[in-house]
Design an enzyme around this catalytic site. Structure first.
Site, mmCIF file in Angstrom:
data_model
loop_
_atom_site.group_PDB
_atom_site.id
_atom_site.type_symbol
_atom_site.label_atom_id
_atom_site.label_comp_id
_atom_site.label_asym_id
_atom_site.label_seq_id
_atom_site.Cartn_x
_atom_site.Cartn_y
_atom_site.Cartn_z
ATOM 1 N N GLY A 40 19.270 -2.668 34.143
ATOM 2 C CA GLY A 40 20.360 -1.657 34.330
ATOM 3 C C GLY A 40 21.575 -1.830 33.195
ATOM 4 N N GLY A 41 22.689 -2.065 33.334
ATOM 5 C CA GLY A 41 23.605 -2.262 32.412
ATOM 6 C C GLY A 41 23.449 -3.459 31.557
ATOM 7 N N LEU A 96 0.877 -1.242 0.115
ATOM 8 C CA LEU A 96 0.022 -0.110 0.233
ATOM 9 C C LEU A 96 0.971 1.286 -0.072
ATOM 10 C CD1 LEU A 96 -2.737 1.485 0.303
ATOM 11 C CD2 LEU A 96 -2.665 1.058 2.879
ATOM 12 N N SER A 97 1.879 1.253 0.911
ATOM 13 C CA SER A 97 2.666 2.771 1.069
ATOM 14 C C SER A 97 3.471 2.846 -0.170
ATOM 15 C CB SER A 97 3.562 2.620 2.473
ATOM 16 O OG SER A 97 2.730 2.354 3.559
ATOM 17 N N THR A 104 0.942 5.403 11.532
ATOM 18 C CA THR A 104 1.454 6.006 12.902
ATOM 19 C C THR A 104 0.598 6.274 13.984
ATOM 20 O OG1 THR A 104 1.528 8.213 12.191
ATOM 21 C CG2 THR A 104 3.362 7.051 11.442
ATOM 22 N N GLU A 141 1.369 0.349 10.103
ATOM 23 C CA GLU A 141 0.038 0.306 9.946
ATOM 24 C C GLU A 141 -0.976 1.486 10.439
ATOM 25 O OE1 GLU A 141 -1.751 -2.165 9.144
ATOM 26 O OE2 GLU A 141 -0.679 -4.259 9.077
ATOM 27 N N GLY A 199 -6.016 -4.850 10.562
ATOM 28 C CA GLY A 199 -4.605 -5.160 10.697
ATOM 29 C C GLY A 199 -4.210 -4.311 11.904
ATOM 30 N N ARG A 200 -4.748 -3.218 12.321
ATOM 31 C CA ARG A 200 -4.419 -2.427 13.571
ATOM 32 C C ARG A 200 -4.607 -3.213 14.805
ATOM 33 N NH1 ARG A 200 -6.568 3.010 10.511
ATOM 34 N NH2 ARG A 200 -4.987 3.544 9.734
#
Length: 387
Positions: free
Chosen positions: A340-341, A127-128, A366, A364, A243-244
């Protein structure tokens, strides 16, 4: 610990148990290596297809599982908790099957759909475009009538499974005006002139291939048009609502896994003479993470149950996508903080989860687009105050 789920039938409970068994045996042991090597797990999708997990929400008469969307999404969540790339792939595959399942001709549904929803074939959703992004109406790739079919030209961007998929649900501009200028086509990579570009080098979900698709004067047979000419926008947007929900479930599964890693580490890791899980600062962090995961799960299930009941669910789908993916980003980031690390190293999966969560706020639609969708739903029928 397994998530305590409320499922509608014993069959659904058995399905979730089967999903966990397969995911623990076949997905979890492979995820880190495949992601590190950026290796596409095609064999895993074949396995899941054989197990009947690639077409769960589609009718049994076309080869699907006949499951409610609320059950299908919880299967996705369980898979995502072991390997987000694979769960995302099933969500995209479901999205790619939807146009023919919902708008295809009788012949298309009979001849194409069984192998698609049965998982023999893997789908992609095109699509995009690079210049258009969330503005679907700005697409330039086109299909014009030619030789009893269509001539397709242009390039689609950000195609999940690009170069690996067996079929592509593709949206192209066709001769018309306004919203009716877009149509949907079922394309396959064997068509002359169809090619995939070099895969994108991504921050996360590196086992999931993303690539542009190029159409260089591709002759598309007439029977590859899905739905009526000019119906593409409605087909695309209708499929995206579902899809979302898929992305929402994937995000929750990823967040649940990050929470589990953080809890396990906090119980074992000691500081100042006791496990860090006993320190209030860490306890509060874990509690907020758990609240975010469970809230997001409840939100996508509300939307899914509306879909299953035949009620409008577009606004609820956008809310679920927004809430779940923002939660995944926060929970995975906080998991790194708890470790942590150690959380910043590849010795633990927390840093990978954090990288994988980021893109879920982007694809899907933004999360800024989701806010626009929600806002429009809220205001479209509102009556201005009197006076």
């Amino acid at each position: 610990m397994p998530v305590d789920r409320e499922l509608p039938t014993p069959e659904a409970e058995d399905l979730l148990a089967l999903t966990r068994e397969i995911a623990d045996a076949e997905l979890a042991p492979k995820a880190a290596v495949h992601e590190r090597e950026e290796r596409f797990p095609r064999e895993v999708f074949r396995l899941l297809g054989e197990a009947g997990l690639m077409g769960l929400p589609f009718p049994e008469e076309v080869g699907g599982g006949g499951q409610p969307y609320a059950v299908y999404l919880q299967v996705l969540e369980e898979l995502a908790a072991r390997w987000a790339t694979v769960a995302l792939g099933i969500s995209v595959h479901t999205l790619a099957c939807s146009p023919i399942a919902n708008f295809g001709t009788e012949a298309q549904r009979r001849d194409l759909l069984p192998e698609m929803v049965g998982g023999t074939l893997l789908g992609a959703y095109s699509l995009s475009e690079a210049h258009a992004g969330s503005d679907v109406a700005a697409m330039r790739s086109s299909a014009t009538p030619a030789d009893g079919g269509w001539l397709a030209r242009g390039e689609k961007a950000w195609v999940t499974h690009g170069g690996h998929a067996d079929f592509y649900s593709t949206f192209l501009r066709t001769p018309a005006d306004g919203e009716r200028a877009i149509s949907c086509f079922h394309l396959t990579p064997d068509l002359p002139g169809f090619s995939a570009a070099r895969p994108e080098e991504k921050m996360g979900l590196t086992g999931s291939t993303t690539a542009a698709i190029r159409l260089d004067d591709v002759h598309v047979p007439a029977d590859r048009l899905v739905g009526e000419p000019g119906r593409g926008m409605a087909i695309a947007l209708g499929a995206l609502d579902s899809g979302r929900l898929g992305i929402s479930a994937v995000a929750v599964g990823l967040a649940q896994s990050a929470l589990d890693v953080a809890v396990a580490y906090a119980v074992e890791r000691e500081a100042f003479g006791r496990p860090i899980a006993e320190h209030q600062g860490v306890q509060f962090l874990l509690a907020d993470m758990a609240a975010a995961v469970e809230s997001a799960r409840a939100t996508y299930l509300v939307a899914a149950r509306r879909k299953d009941a035949g009620k409008p669910f577009s606004r609820q789908a956008s809310i679920a996508k927004l809430v779940a993916t923002d939660a995944a980003m926060k929970v995975t980031t906080d998991a790194v903080q708890v470790l942590g690390g150690a959380g910043y190293t590849r010795d633990h999966p927390a840093e990978r989860y954090m990288r994988e969560a980021k893109v879920m706020q982007i694809f899907e639609g933004t999360n800024q687009i989701q806010r626009m969708v929600i806002g429009r739903h809220l205001t479209s029928g509102a009556v201005p105050p009197a006076g």
